[in-house]
Design an enzyme around this catalytic site. Structure first.
Site, short mmCIF file in Angstrom:
data_model
loop_
_atom_site.label_atom_id
_atom_site.label_comp_id
_atom_site.label_asym_id
_atom_site.label_seq_id
_atom_site.Cartn_x
_atom_site.Cartn_y
_atom_site.Cartn_z
N SER A 141 -6.09 1.48 7.20
CA SER A 141 -7.43 1.24 6.67
C SER A 141 -7.73 2.36 5.69
CB SER A 141 -8.47 1.21 7.79
OG SER A 141 -9.77 1.07 7.26
N ARG A 142 -7.89 2.01 4.42
CA ARG A 142 -7.99 3.04 3.39
C ARG A 142 -9.37 3.66 3.30
NH1 ARG A 142 -4.98 -1.14 0.73
NH2 ARG A 142 -2.76 -0.62 0.76
#
Length: 754
Positions: free
Chosen positions: A617-618
């Site tokens: 998850s950036r």
């Protein structure tokens, strides 16, 4: 004006009288008579069947007793087999029964809607026919002439030349126009219209001489009264026939019967458009596989909604020099070459608003759940520009899924785009449904877009959402596998438009696209039928744009724009875990991270089967709760290390102490992260469970007892440390004093745990 008032009064009287007379007399009387005939026929057949049955019963008494004994034996065997069967098989049987029942319900609803529409169309046809007969009477000749004069004057005022008609004149050097009227026009009226056409060209700076205008006049009694002029592709309809057709369309669309139809007719009468009808028409030149080519309508816009014969709708997708390519949104079995096509002047749109919440609709926003019409006056184009950078703000508020493995390892923030990717039957939809269920009481609107799935599968999803009370804040958009490719293509955009309505109102929205790989296949089919050049894997070159312009609409808006958000969870199906294929790589590059579900993990009983090495998850970490980030900060790295060591450990048993400890802790953490379907967990409970396992309190617990350990620990902590829930949800990290108190409570629980 006197003739106009007389006509309007006649039309009002005729339609109302026709409604009351034909609805009350013809339809109802015919229905009652048909019902009586059917009852008489059924009674006669029943009597004959009863007589035959008596004759048969006389000769099969013994066989019947023997059959009864065999039946009892079969039922007993079936009961024993059912009791011996596994619980999973029983659940599968129940799901199969639910799917069959859902299919049956949908079939009945579709039949009911079809019958209702046919009755309305019949009533509308009879009403308008009666109105036409009233207006045609000799005593109304003066009113008809006044009406014709009225529309000739309107044409002089409203006649204008479109760009397409102007281009046609420049190419050919002449203009063809047809003038139709119900009665013979005077020479003065024809000359006025001729001058109006020439003036309309002069208004756009083009000189049209009388010799270049080919005006053909004819009398058509079917128009009843008034005039109809066509210049190029543009039609100026000022006939009573056109007015009655518009009224008929409005009546036919009413989803009601009997008195409701009459009441609706009264309302529609006041809204009948008696102005000059101006529209552009074309002709179908070819139709196949849900695609049609149309000549004319040279001013059509890309994405414009078209009306076709029989109430069919289409959408413009190709603009060629001499024709237009359109995709057909519905059944096109009766459409033929030569049929008319009419421009609407509107980009395709769907209804939006609060009335959609709790409903199941198709890609055009039409109801599929049998709960009647959707009463909303608002709509939005299915495609709209994504918010700009200035209109957005950073993702900083968590969107809790209720799934431990996701909220701890790959957290999602409101306004984020997080891809769910994996092979078929790895639990992708289960994650999406659990996330929707977890939004209960969190003031979030959820939209589930089902693309290319079986109707029975979607019905099962809707049933699950209703059972958990999630339909109270959800919308389901269904483009099933049985529908045409254009419906599958527009469904995600329709769902995004419904979500944007709430986002721009300052609300938070969660939208799930299940799944976009089927949309890509539908778009490929449409593109190849439109003769667009194929590229990699036969997809058109703009397939990246297909998904990017959809997913970019997910955002968290700035405070100036209301502060709403739309979180997107697109789903992509891979083949044999190949995430390097064309569509998966496209969507991975568009989204802000991905949750990769692995088939081997799913088969080994790890649910959800998240591969921590390929999942990321950036931006979600910035939106993660402080307490969760504190207790699960190294969890992802530790689990990745555990998986790698576990893969090598199966080849040998000579392991050092540190490796054994890592494997021991990893086994328990993996077991702890397992979670049943439809059982989302509160954020505070997740923190308690992960903190206990990460701190070593579960190291001496047998692997088979981990679930029992967690089930007992969480209520114990909540009972003895009730303030912890609020402290975790505050978003701040836990202080040393809070951590110390939490450790004490866990240790107390461990002393009594067996």
């Amino acid at each position: 004006m006197g003739g106009w008032n007389i006509f309007y009064g006649l039309l009002n009287f005729a339609i109302l009288a026709g409604a009351l007379f034909f609805i009350g007399r013809k339809i109802v009387v015919k229905a009652i008579k048909a019902h009586q005939d059917k009852v008489q026929s059924d009674l006669k057949q029943s009597a004959e069947s009863l007589e035959n049955a008596k004759k048969l019963l006389d000769g099969i008494g013994q066989e019947n007793a023997k059959a009864a004994e065999e039946r009892e034996e079969i039922l007993a065997s079936a009961r024993r087999a059912a009791e011996a069967g596994s619980s999973s098989a029983a659940a599968e049987d129940r799901r199969a029964v639910d799917h069959i029942a859902a299919d049956a319900r949908q079939d009945l609803e579709q039949q009911e809607r079809g019958l209702r529409r046919r009755l309305n169309e019949k009533a509308a046809d009879e009403i308008t026919a009666e109105a036409a007969e009233q207006i045609k009477k000799p005593e109304n000749a003066a009113a008809r002439r006044a009406l014709t004069e009225k529309y000739v004057s309107l044409m002089e005022e409203k006649l204008h030349i479109t760009k397409g008609d102007l281009a046609g004149f420049r190419d050919s050097g002449s203009v063809k126009a047809t003038l139709r009227s119900a009665e013979e026009l005077s020479e003065e009226q024809v000359e006025r219209i001729r001058r109006a056409v020439i003036k309309s060209f002069a208004d756009v700076g083009e000189t049209l001489s009388p010799d270049q205008l080919q005006l053909e006049t004819k009398v058509r009694e079917r128009y009843i009264a008034g005039v109809r002029l066509q210049v190029g592709d543009t039609v100026y309809d000022g006939t009573v026939k056109g007015i009655l057709e518009r009224c008929c369309e409005q009546i036919s669309s009413v989803d009601s019967l009997d008195q409701e139809l009459i009441d609706s007719l009264r309302a529609q009468l006041g809204a009948v458009n008696l102005d000059l009808g101006v529209y552009q028409v074309g002709t179908v030149i070819s139709v196949s596989d849900g695609i049609c080519r149309v000549s004319g309508i040279s001013d059509a816009m890309s994405g414009e909604l078209l009306e076709l014969k029989g109430g069919l709708r289409g959408m413009v997708m190709d603009l060629e020099q001499d024709n237009v390519g359109a995709v057909l949104l519905g059944s096109y079995d009766t459409l033929q070459e030569g049929d008319w096509v009419r421009r609407t002047g509107r980009i395709i749109e769907v209804p939006v608003g609060e009335a959609l919440i709790g409903r199941v609709v198709n890609a055009l926003g039409q109801p599929l759940d049998g709960q009647g019409d959707i009463h909303t006056t608002q709509s939005r184009p299915i495609e709209s520009p994504a918010p700009g950078v200035i209109d957005r703000k950073s993702v900083s508020k968590p969107m809790q899924t209720g799934i431990k493995a996701i909220d701890a390892l790959v957290p999602i923030g409101r306004g984020q785009r997080e891809l769910i990717i994996g092979d078929r039957q790895t639990g992708k939809t289960a994650i999406a449904i659990d996330t929707i269920i977890n939004q209960k009481g969190k003031d979030m609107i959820c939209i589930y877009v089902a693309i290319g799935q079986k109707e029975s599968t979607v019905a099962g999803v809707v049933k699950t959402l209703r059972a958990h009370g999630a339909m109270d804040y959800s919308i389901v958009v269904c483009a099933s596998a049985s529908e045409s490719a254009p419906m599958l293509y527009i469904a995600p955009y329709a769902g995004a438009a419904m979500g944007e309505y709430f986002m721009y109102k300052g609300r938070d929205v969660l939208i799930i696209y299940d799944d976009l790989s089927k949309q890509a296949v539908a778009y490929r089919e449409i593109s190849l039928l439109l003769h667009r050049p194929p590229g990699r894997e036969a997809y058109p070159g703009d397939v990246f744009y297909l998904h990017s312009r959809l997913l970019e609409r997910a955002a968290r808006l700035s405070d100036e724009k209301g502060g709403g958000s739309m979180t997107a969870l697109p789903i992509i199906e891979t083949q044999a875990g190949d995430i390097s294929a064309y569509i998966p790589t496209n969507v991975i590059s568009i989204t802000d991270g991905q949750i990769f579900l692995e088939t081997d993990l799913f088969a080994s009983g790890v649910r959800p089967a998240i591969n921590v090495g390929l999942s990321v998850s950036r931006v979600g970490g910035s939106a993660q709760l402080g307490a969760m980030k504190q207790v699960a900060g190294r969890l992802r790295m530790d689990l990745a290390q555990y998986r790698e060591l576990a893969a090598f450990a199966q080849f040998g048993s000579d392991l050092d102490k540190a490796t054994q400890a890592t494997l021991h802790r990893g086994d328990r953490m993996t077991e702890l992260l397992k979670q049943g379907q439809y059982k989302p967990m509160a954020a505070s409970d997740q923190v308690i469970a992960i903190f206990a396992a990460n701190s070593g309190y579960a190291d001496d617990v047998e692997l088979k007892d981990i679930a029992r350990f967690e089930a007992g620990l969480i209520p114990y902590v909540n009972e003895h440390y009730p303030a912890l829930r609020g402290e975790i949800l505050s978003g701040k990290k836990l202080s040393e004093q809070q951590l110390k108190k939490l450790r004490c409570v866990i240790e107390e629980f461990k002393e009594n745990f067996q």
